[in-house]
Design a protein around this motif. Structure first.
Motif, PDB file in Angstrom:
ATOM      1  N   TYR A  29     -76.896  24.164  34.035  1.00 58.32           N
ATOM      2  CA  TYR A  29     -75.992  24.717  35.037  1.00 58.32           C
ATOM      3  C   TYR A  29     -75.533  26.129  34.661  1.00 58.32           C
ATOM      4  CZ  TYR A  29     -72.046  24.875  38.318  1.00 58.32           C
ATOM      5  OH  TYR A  29     -71.163  25.221  39.316  1.00 58.32           O
ATOM      6  N   GLU A  30     -75.083  26.307  33.434  1.00 62.22           N
ATOM      7  CA  GLU A  30     -74.585  27.621  33.005  1.00 62.22           C
ATOM      8  C   GLU A  30     -75.693  28.671  33.026  1.00 62.22           C
ATOM      9  OE1 GLU A  30     -71.400  28.387  32.687  1.00 62.22           O
ATOM     10  OE2 GLU A  30     -70.958  26.302  33.169  1.00 62.22           O
ATOM     11  N   GLY A  31     -76.895  28.290  32.615  1.00 59.79           N
ATOM     12  CA  GLY A  31     -78.013  29.223  32.630  1.00 59.79           C
ATOM     13  C   GLY A  31     -78.370  29.675  34.034  1.00 59.79           C
ATOM     14  N   PHE A  32     -78.421  28.727  34.967  1.00 61.68           N
ATOM     15  CA  PHE A  32     -78.716  29.089  36.355  1.00 61.68           C
ATOM     16  C   PHE A  32     -77.574  29.874  36.973  1.00 61.68           C
ATOM     17  CE2 PHE A  32     -82.188  26.054  36.145  1.00 61.68           C
ATOM     18  CZ  PHE A  32     -83.161  26.729  36.862  1.00 61.68           C
ATOM     19  N   TYR A  33     -76.334  29.517  36.632  1.00 68.30           N
ATOM     20  CA  TYR A  33     -75.179  30.258  37.143  1.00 68.30           C
ATOM     21  C   TYR A  33     -75.280  31.730  36.737  1.00 68.30           C
ATOM     22  CZ  TYR A  33     -70.374  31.598  38.174  1.00 68.30           C
ATOM     23  OH  TYR A  33     -69.264  32.234  38.674  1.00 68.30           O
TER      24      TYR A  33
ATOM     25  N   PRO B 105     -65.041  25.725  41.850  1.00 69.85           N
ATOM     26  CA  PRO B 105     -64.842  25.317  40.458  1.00 69.85           C
ATOM     27  C   PRO B 105     -64.214  23.926  40.335  1.00 69.85           C
ATOM     28  CG  PRO B 105     -64.038  27.548  40.805  1.00 69.85           C
ATOM     29  CD  PRO B 105     -64.377  26.985  42.159  1.00 69.85           C
ATOM     30  N   LYS B 106     -63.357  23.566  41.285  1.00 69.20           N
ATOM     31  CA  LYS B 106     -62.702  22.259  41.241  1.00 69.20           C
ATOM     32  C   LYS B 106     -63.742  21.138  41.311  1.00 69.20           C
ATOM     33  CE  LYS B 106     -58.434  21.429  42.986  1.00 69.20           C
ATOM     34  NZ  LYS B 106     -57.409  21.325  44.015  1.00 69.20           N
ATOM     35  N   MET B 107     -64.775  21.332  42.123  1.00 66.51           N
ATOM     36  CA  MET B 107     -65.845  20.336  42.244  1.00 66.51           C
ATOM     37  C   MET B 107     -66.950  20.565  41.211  1.00 66.51           C
ATOM     38  SD  MET B 107     -66.247  19.843  46.362  1.00 66.51           S
ATOM     39  CE  MET B 107     -67.474  18.559  46.181  1.00 66.51           C
ATOM     40  N   GLY B 108     -66.944  21.754  40.563  1.00 63.58           N
ATOM     41  CA  GLY B 108     -67.960  22.065  39.567  1.00 63.58           C
ATOM     42  C   GLY B 108     -69.309  22.396  40.176  1.00 63.58           C
ATOM     43  N   ILE B 109     -69.307  23.026  41.360  1.00 62.69           N
ATOM     44  CA  ILE B 109     -70.541  23.398  42.046  1.00 62.69           C
ATOM     45  C   ILE B 109     -70.432  24.829  42.558  1.00 62.69           C
ATOM     46  CG2 ILE B 109     -71.053  21.027  42.780  1.00 62.69           C
ATOM     47  CD1 ILE B 109     -69.998  21.849  45.592  1.00 62.69           C
TER      48      ILE B 109
ATOM     49  N   PRO C 196     -74.415  20.468  38.672  1.00 60.30           N
ATOM     50  CA  PRO C 196     -74.759  20.109  37.301  1.00 60.30           C
ATOM     51  C   PRO C 196     -75.196  18.652  37.220  1.00 60.30           C
ATOM     52  CG  PRO C 196     -72.392  20.204  37.532  1.00 60.30           C
ATOM     53  CD  PRO C 196     -72.973  20.653  38.845  1.00 60.30           C
ATOM     54  N   GLU C 197     -76.149  18.405  36.342  1.00 62.35           N
ATOM     55  CA  GLU C 197     -76.593  17.031  36.108  1.00 62.35           C
ATOM     56  C   GLU C 197     -75.448  16.224  35.536  1.00 62.35           C
ATOM     57  OE1 GLU C 197     -80.711  15.665  34.474  1.00 62.35           O
ATOM     58  OE2 GLU C 197     -79.406  16.118  32.764  1.00 62.35           O
TER      59      GLU C 197
END
Length: 122
Positions: free
Chosen positions: A82-86, A100-104, A119-120
């Motif tokens: 997730y961080e790499g793609f972000y 950010p609250k949902m993490g997406i 994120p997985e």
């Protein structure tokens, strides 16, 4: 038995869209169909994990952008990086919405379609 096969997006610039999905998501062309008269091209993009594909359809006569409504429909991709793609999507300048609250977060493709990055779950 029945299972998902593909989802279609109509695009104005097929090559630009293919390049975007290769760079942003890592999809690659798996097959294509071309009209004998050149009126359309259909390209299927896949990842190396599942059988589901994204169908990109280009119509030669179409010049105006497609009506995407209120961007309420979208594709979602799950990633173990997730961080790499972000970071990659920040560098590409294609992040259009973050929750950010949902993490997406969501990215826009060249035609304005929204792609959700999730994120997985571990």
């Amino acid at each position: 038995m029945i299972s998902f096969n593909h989802f279609n997006f109509n695009v104005l610039d097929l090559e630009k869209s293919i390049q975007f999905y290769e760079e942003a998501i890592g999809l690659h062309v798996s097959r294509e169909k071309n009209a004998a008269d050149g009126s359309y091209r259909i390209v299927y993009l896949k990842d190396d994990v599942c059988d589901f594909s994204l169908e990109l359809t280009w119509m030669a006569e179409r010049k105006e952008p497609y009506n995407l409504g209120d961007e309420e429909f979208h594709l979602a991709f799950v990633t173990d990086d997730y961080e790499g793609f972000y970071k990659k999507h920040q560098e590409m300048g294609c992040i259009c919405f973050e929750n950010p609250k949902m993490g997406i977060y969501f990215i826009n493709d060249p035609d304005g379609y929204w792609i959700e990055i999730v994120p997985e779950k571990k």
